[in-house]
Structure formats: C-alpha cells, structure tokens
Design a protein around this motif. Structure first.
Motif, PDB file in Angstrom:
ATOM      1  N   LEU A 137      43.413  42.021  35.781  1.00 31.73           N
ATOM      2  CA  LEU A 137      42.507  43.121  36.119  1.00 31.73           C
ATOM      3  C   LEU A 137      41.090  42.708  35.723  1.00 31.73           C
ATOM      4  O   LEU A 137      40.900  42.018  34.713  1.00 31.73           O
ATOM      5  CB  LEU A 137      42.921  44.387  35.370  1.00 31.73           C
ATOM      6  N   LEU A 138      40.125  43.148  36.496  1.00 37.46           N
ATOM      7  CA  LEU A 138      38.760  42.665  36.270  1.00 37.46           C
ATOM      8  C   LEU A 138      38.268  42.938  34.847  1.00 37.46           C
ATOM      9  O   LEU A 138      37.569  42.107  34.261  1.00 37.46           O
ATOM     10  CB  LEU A 138      37.790  43.295  37.269  1.00 37.46           C
ATOM     11  N   VAL A 139      38.641  44.074  34.277  1.00 35.90           N
ATOM     12  CA  VAL A 139      38.150  44.375  32.917  1.00 35.90           C
ATOM     13  C   VAL A 139      38.643  43.351  31.897  1.00 35.90           C
ATOM     14  O   VAL A 139      38.033  43.186  30.847  1.00 35.90           O
ATOM     15  CB  VAL A 139      38.559  45.785  32.412  1.00 35.90           C
ATOM     16  N   PHE A 140      39.763  42.711  32.199  1.00 37.26           N
ATOM     17  CA  PHE A 140      40.309  41.721  31.258  1.00 37.26           C
ATOM     18  C   PHE A 140      40.060  40.277  31.708  1.00 37.26           C
ATOM     19  O   PHE A 140      40.467  39.334  31.038  1.00 37.26           O
ATOM     20  CB  PHE A 140      41.823  41.910  31.099  1.00 37.26           C
TER      21      PHE A 140
END
Ligand code: NDP
Length: 242
Positions: free
Chosen positions: A96-99
């Motif tokens: 996921l982009l946040v990670f």
C-alpha cells in the motif's frame, strides 16, 4: 537470419514468447537477469522445436549493462539487426502506498519502465534504417485501470502505455510499429502466491490465462499481418476489466 530480442525470456510469459517467435523463424536472443538454469530450459525448448537462440543475460534496469550487451552483440554481428524487440521483463513489489519504501517504488519503475527506454534506444536506429521493426511492450491490466497495492506497478505500466502510443507516432513512417499487450492474471511465478480458486470468480472466463495465450498476441504484433496497427494496446485477460 532474422533476430528477435525478448527481455525476461527465462520464465513465464517471456519464455512462451521466445518459443512462439522462434516458430515464426526468428533467431531468439533470450535475455534474463540471473536465472541461468531456467534460461537454459528456454534455450532447450527452442532448439527442440527446431529453432535457434542465444542467451543474453543483463539487467534491463541498468543503462550500462544494456548498452554494453547490445554494443557487444552489434560488434559480433556486423550487418545484422534486431527486427523484433519484446520488452517483457518485469517485477512486482506490492505494498500500500502509505507503507511503500523508496526502493519498492524505484525498483519497479526502473525495471518495468526505464528498461523500455534503455533497450528501445539501442535497437531503434537500425529498425529505422532498415525501414522495418516491431516493438512490443508487455504492460498490464494494472496499467489500464490501476490496482490497489500496486501504485508503483500501475504507474510503471501506465507510463509504458503512454510511451508505446507516443513512440508509435514518431516511427510509423519508417514502418516500425510499437504496440502493447496487456495481460490480466496469467499463471507464472509472478502470480504463484495468488489464489486462483478465489480470484477466478472475478474473471468472465473463470480461469487464469496461460503464458502461451499472451505469446499469441505478441506473435500477431510481431507478424507482417499487423502492419497497419500501431500504438495499440491488446488486452489478454479473459474478459476482466473492472
Ligand atoms: P516472471 O516473474 O515469471 O518472470 C520475470 C522475468 O523477467 C524473468 O525472466 C526474469 O529473469 C526477468 N527479469 C526480472 N527483472 C529483470 C531485470 N532487471 N533484468 C532482466 N530480466 C529481468 O514474470 P511473468 O512472466 O509473469 O511476467 C512477464 C511480464 O508480464 C512482466 O512485465 C509482467 O509485469 C507482465 N504481466 C504479468 C502478468 C501475470 O499475471 N503474470 C499480468 C500482467 C502483466 P530471471 O529469471 O533471471 O529472474
């Protein structure tokens, strides 16, 4: 002798493409990164089908490795040129982009998109001079619709679709075509951890595709029969769109 260079030809879709293009009479240059054993299997498959090929390992994401390998090939083959280039090598680094880590973003962009530039600029000039060439980029459903968890991969493949369409307009006059094949879920190492039993219900044809089914689309774009088609993206996805 007619030459075709297939990146990522040691396994999966690339191997099927190597075998199929060899059946069309091409001498295949089988690129891969490091998997010598699998690449030798591709070579054996080609030879047992009556074709011929050579292994050409290099890292498609390294501009120096790409230009050194191609320069050496040209030195060893004066007067010859690579008539078909299949930009197939690719990787996934899903998160996921946040990670997402910087190397997960850059690694996917370098291998899946920058490689197109490094490879294509090496072979294009000879295609233009010879007024014939076929460039086929393996993209993805992810690059057409975007897939969550694959922002890096979707961006790379969408970028490659844009590059396909732009280059097609640059070189059409010289009888060089540039097209893309967009697979959906295909049974290869890249998808081996996915649960086909669960995912197949989302696919109208109710199964994952086979590498050979993608190779057929590549063979069409590589053939003389596709001479008036360029800048096109052909989906091979069992009817899976949204
Ligand atoms: P695989 O993981 O089975 O094989 C990947 C191939 O790419 C191998 O030959 C590998 O070489 C090569 N490769 C990876 N990185 C590099 C590198 N830096 N330099 C040179 N070669 C490299 O992949 P698939 O056959 O599944 O995928 C092929 C293409 O199709 C990819 O572009 C992928 O994004 C695309 N695609 C695949 C789908 C699928 O469902 N399988 C769906 C949509 C698109 P080595 O063996 O040495 O590691």
């Amino acid at each position: 002798m007619k030459f075709a260079l297939v990146t990522g030809g040691s396994r999966g879709i690339g191997r099927a493409v190597c075998i199929r293009l060899s059946q069309m009479g091409y001498y295949i240059l089988v690129n891969y990164k490091s998997n010598d054993a699998m690449a030798r299997e591709t070579l054996m498959d080609i030879k047992s089908g009556g074709g011929d090929a050579a292994l050409m390992p290099f890292d498609v994401s390294s501009p120096d490795e790409v230009s050194n390998a191609l320069a050496q090939w040209k030195k060893d083959h004066p007067g010859d040129y690579i008539e078909v280039l299949v930009n197939n090598a690719g990787i996934r680094r899903d998160a996921l982009l946040v990670f997402m880590k910087t190397n997960e973003w850059s690694g996917v962009l370098e291998t899946n998109l920058d490689s197109f530039f490094f490879l294509t600029r090496e072979v294009l000039q000879d295609m233009l001079v010879n007024k014939y060439g076929r460039i086929i980029n393996i993209v993805s459903l992810s690059g057409l619709k975007g897939l969550p968890g694959q922002v890096n991969y979707s961006a790379a493949k969408a970028g490659l679709i844009g590059a396909t369409k732009a280059l097609a307009q640059e070189v059409g006059k010289k009888k060089v075509t540039v097209n893309a094949v967009a697979p959906g879920y295909i049974r290869t190492d890249m998808t081996k951890e996915l649960d086909e039993k669960v995912l197949k219900s989302t696919i109208p044809m109710n199964r994952f595709g086979k590498p050979e089914e993608v190779a057929e689309a590549v063979a069409f774009f590589a053939s003389g029969g596709s001479s008036y088609i360029t800048g096109e993206v052909l989906s091979v996805n069992g009817g899976l769109y949204t």
